[in-house]
Design a protein around this motif. Structure first.
Motif, PDB file in Angstrom:
ATOM      1  N   ASP A   2      31.940  50.467  12.111  1.00 35.49           N
ATOM      2  CA  ASP A   2      31.711  49.245  12.894  1.00 35.49           C
ATOM      3  C   ASP A   2      30.563  49.454  13.881  1.00 35.49           C
ATOM      4  N   GLU A   3      30.574  50.637  14.523  1.00 32.99           N
ATOM      5  CA  GLU A   3      29.520  50.941  15.498  1.00 32.99           C
ATOM      6  C   GLU A   3      28.161  51.029  14.786  1.00 32.99           C
ATOM      7  N   ALA A   4      28.143  51.672  13.619  1.00 35.53           N
ATOM      8  CA  ALA A   4      26.883  51.799  12.859  1.00 35.53           C
ATOM      9  C   ALA A   4      26.347  50.422  12.476  1.00 35.53           C
ATOM     10  N   ILE A   5      27.243  49.557  12.036  1.00 34.53           N
ATOM     11  CA  ILE A   5      26.832  48.215  11.603  1.00 34.53           C
ATOM     12  C   ILE A   5      26.303  47.405  12.799  1.00 34.53           C
ATOM     13  N   ALA A   6      26.975  47.558  13.949  1.00 32.48           N
ATOM     14  CA  ALA A   6      26.512  46.843  15.153  1.00 32.48           C
ATOM     15  C   ALA A   6      25.115  47.324  15.555  1.00 32.48           C
ATOM     16  N   LEU A   7      24.877  48.629  15.472  1.00 32.81           N
ATOM     17  CA  LEU A   7      23.555  49.169  15.805  1.00 32.81           C
ATOM     18  C   LEU A   7      22.493  48.626  14.845  1.00 32.81           C
ATOM     19  N   LEU A   8      22.845  48.575  13.547  1.00 33.31           N
ATOM     20  CA  LEU A   8      21.889  48.053  12.555  1.00 33.31           C
ATOM     21  C   LEU A   8      21.618  46.575  12.818  1.00 33.31           C
ATOM     22  N   HIS A   9      22.671  45.857  13.171  1.00 33.48           N
ATOM     23  CA  HIS A   9      22.541  44.420  13.449  1.00 33.48           C
ATOM     24  C   HIS A   9      21.557  44.187  14.596  1.00 33.48           C
ATOM     25  N   ASP A  10      21.727  44.980  15.659  1.00 33.03           N
ATOM     26  CA  ASP A  10      20.830  44.826  16.826  1.00 33.03           C
ATOM     27  C   ASP A  10      19.417  45.309  16.502  1.00 33.03           C
ATOM     28  N   GLY A  11      19.322  46.358  15.694  1.00 33.39           N
ATOM     29  CA  GLY A  11      18.008  46.948  15.412  1.00 33.39           C
ATOM     30  C   GLY A  11      17.169  46.146  14.439  1.00 33.39           C
ATOM     31  N   GLY A  12      17.832  45.331  13.592  1.00 37.71           N
ATOM     32  CA  GLY A  12      17.104  44.506  12.622  1.00 37.71           C
ATOM     33  C   GLY A  12      16.201  45.334  11.723  1.00 37.71           C
ATOM     34  N   GLU A  13      14.998  44.833  11.477  1.00 37.77           N
ATOM     35  CA  GLU A  13      14.148  45.530  10.509  1.00 37.77           C
ATOM     36  C   GLU A  13      13.498  46.797  11.071  1.00 37.77           C
ATOM     37  N   ASP A  14      13.749  47.081  12.352  1.00 34.18           N
ATOM     38  CA  ASP A  14      13.215  48.327  12.923  1.00 34.18           C
ATOM     39  C   ASP A  14      14.199  49.490  12.799  1.00 34.18           C
ATOM     40  N   ALA A  15      15.385  49.216  12.226  1.00 36.52           N
ATOM     41  CA  ALA A  15      16.415  50.254  12.154  1.00 36.52           C
ATOM     42  C   ALA A  15      16.572  50.786  10.727  1.00 36.52           C
ATOM     43  N   LYS A  16      16.938  52.051  10.620  1.00 34.29           N
ATOM     44  CA  LYS A  16      17.176  52.681   9.308  1.00 34.29           C
ATOM     45  C   LYS A  16      18.399  53.578   9.388  1.00 34.29           C
ATOM     46  N   VAL A  17      19.210  53.538   8.326  1.00 33.89           N
ATOM     47  CA  VAL A  17      20.323  54.481   8.194  1.00 33.89           C
ATOM     48  C   VAL A  17      19.762  55.843   7.797  1.00 33.89           C
ATOM     49  N   LEU A  18      20.335  56.899   8.349  1.00 38.47           N
ATOM     50  CA  LEU A  18      20.026  58.257   7.896  1.00 38.47           C
ATOM     51  C   LEU A  18      21.295  58.860   7.302  1.00 38.47           C
TER      52      LEU A  18
END
Ligand SMILES: Cc1cc2nc3c(=O)[nH]c(=O)nc-3n(C[C@H](O)[C@H](O)[C@H](O)COP(=O)(O)OP(=O)(O)OC[C@H]3O[C@@H](n4cnc5c(N)ncnc54)[C@H](O)[C@@H]3O)c2cc1C
Length: 306
Positions: free
Chosen positions: A15-31
């Protein structure tokens, strides 16, 4: 070269990872394993502002099989785990053959099957294997989970169907309807190299008749290639030499290799044909007779260019 500056987050839940991705938008990447993302960042082909490292998220490091034979491979299941998996020995000959051929031991210790599917490199071996097996990816986002068939998931070279705020949580391989056989052959110039040509074949048979077939190609086109017509040509009949030759011709026909320092397009197309024949011949009635058991089991194999 060093990567551009980025913010690093290591969430402890999905849930925390998804929230971070949601806020980061296209500037965020999963590692995940970092074996594709980090080299890209060091070359500055990718410059995400936010890295969401999922390695601290519990419950993603697994591969397991349901009672009906469905295989689940979690987002943090490493290539090396699959390479040494007794579960694959018993039930997944195509995956079994491919696992030791991914990169080298160092990369296999960190890299993940799911990460490889997400990366969608036309030279990635797992996308072909999962395509041949008719698999899917389970994505989780703010709205819950959804299942994406692999043909829709890998949407182009280095493109996948995930929303910006979704994590691919697992890959799923459906159960075999009959006896599963198949293999993966890879032409590589040296051990650990990406494929010059890779061919994944998965067939399911009942009483010697093919009930389902999948053939997919690595490295011989702008994306992973599903050889749908070749696979369909096998369905409903025995794996006779004629059927095998026909499927091999159809598979070679849809390959789109380019001439480069690794070989001519003609040579690579020839290798596609050769690999399809080789894998299916080890799988068919002739191979079964040779083994004297009624069932043939093709082992892992790699082919080196001269
Ligand atoms: C020297 C070398 C040789 C290699 N040789 C081969 C080879 O022969 N065959 C082969 O197939 N591969 C090869 N690879 C690539 C390797 O298999 C990688 O492990 C794989 O492509 C990516 O997996 P990863 O877990 O490292 O993903 P990462 O590098 O962490 O991520 C790759 C991409 O996928 C995204 N991603 C990863 N996981 C998720 C997730 N769960 N949800 C959403 N997005 C996600 C990331 O944001 C990133 O865009 C090689 C790599 C190296 C460095």
């Amino acid at each position: 070269m060093y990567p551009s500056r980025f913010r690093y987050e290591a969430p402890r839940s999905l849930d925390e990872a998804i929230a971070l991705l949601h806020d980061g938008g296209e500037d965020a990447k999963v590692l995940a394993g970092g074996q594709s993302l980090v080299p890209l960042m060091k070359l500055r082909f990718a410059s995400p502002e936010l890295i969401v490292d999922i390695n601290n998220v519990p419950g993603l490091d697994y591969h397991r099989q349901d009672a009906d034979g469905t295989l689940h491979v979690g987002a943090l299941c490493r290539h090396a785990t699959l390479e040494h998996s007794s579960l694959l020995d018993a039930s997944q000959p195509t995956m079994r053959a491919a696992a030791p051929l991914i990169a080298d031991p160092l990369v296999r210790n960190r890299g993940t099957l799911v990460g490889s599917l997400c990366h969608a490199d036309p030279q990635g071996d797992w996308a072909s294997v999962v395509t041949a097996l008719g698999g899917a990816v389970i994505a989780q986002g703010p709205g819950g989970r959804r299942r994406i068939p692999i043909g829709d998931f890998v949407s182009g070279p280095f493109e996948n169907a995930l929303e910006l705020d979704e994590v691919a949580v697992e890959a799923v391989i459906p159960p075999a309807t009959g006896t599963r056989a198949g293999g993966y052959l890879k032409l590589e110039r040296r051990v650990g190299d990406f494929a010059t040509v890779g061919v994944a074949v998965a067939v399911e048979t009942t009483d010697g008749i093919v009930t389902r077939a999948g053939i997919a190609l690595t490295g011989v086109g702008g994306a992973t290639i599903a050889c749908t017509e070749a696979a369909q040509s096998l369905t409903g009949q025995a794996l006779t030499p004629q059927a095998i030759e026909q499927a091999a011709d159809l598979a070679a026909g849809v390959s789109r290799p380019r001439t480069d320092h690794r070989g001519s397009a003609e040579y690579k197309r020839h290798m596609v044909r050769t690999f399809v024949v080789r894998i299916l011949s080890r799988t068919g009635p002739a191979a079964a007779e040779q083994a004297g058991t009624g069932e043939a089991e093709p082992g892992p194999a790699t082919e080196k260019a001269a």
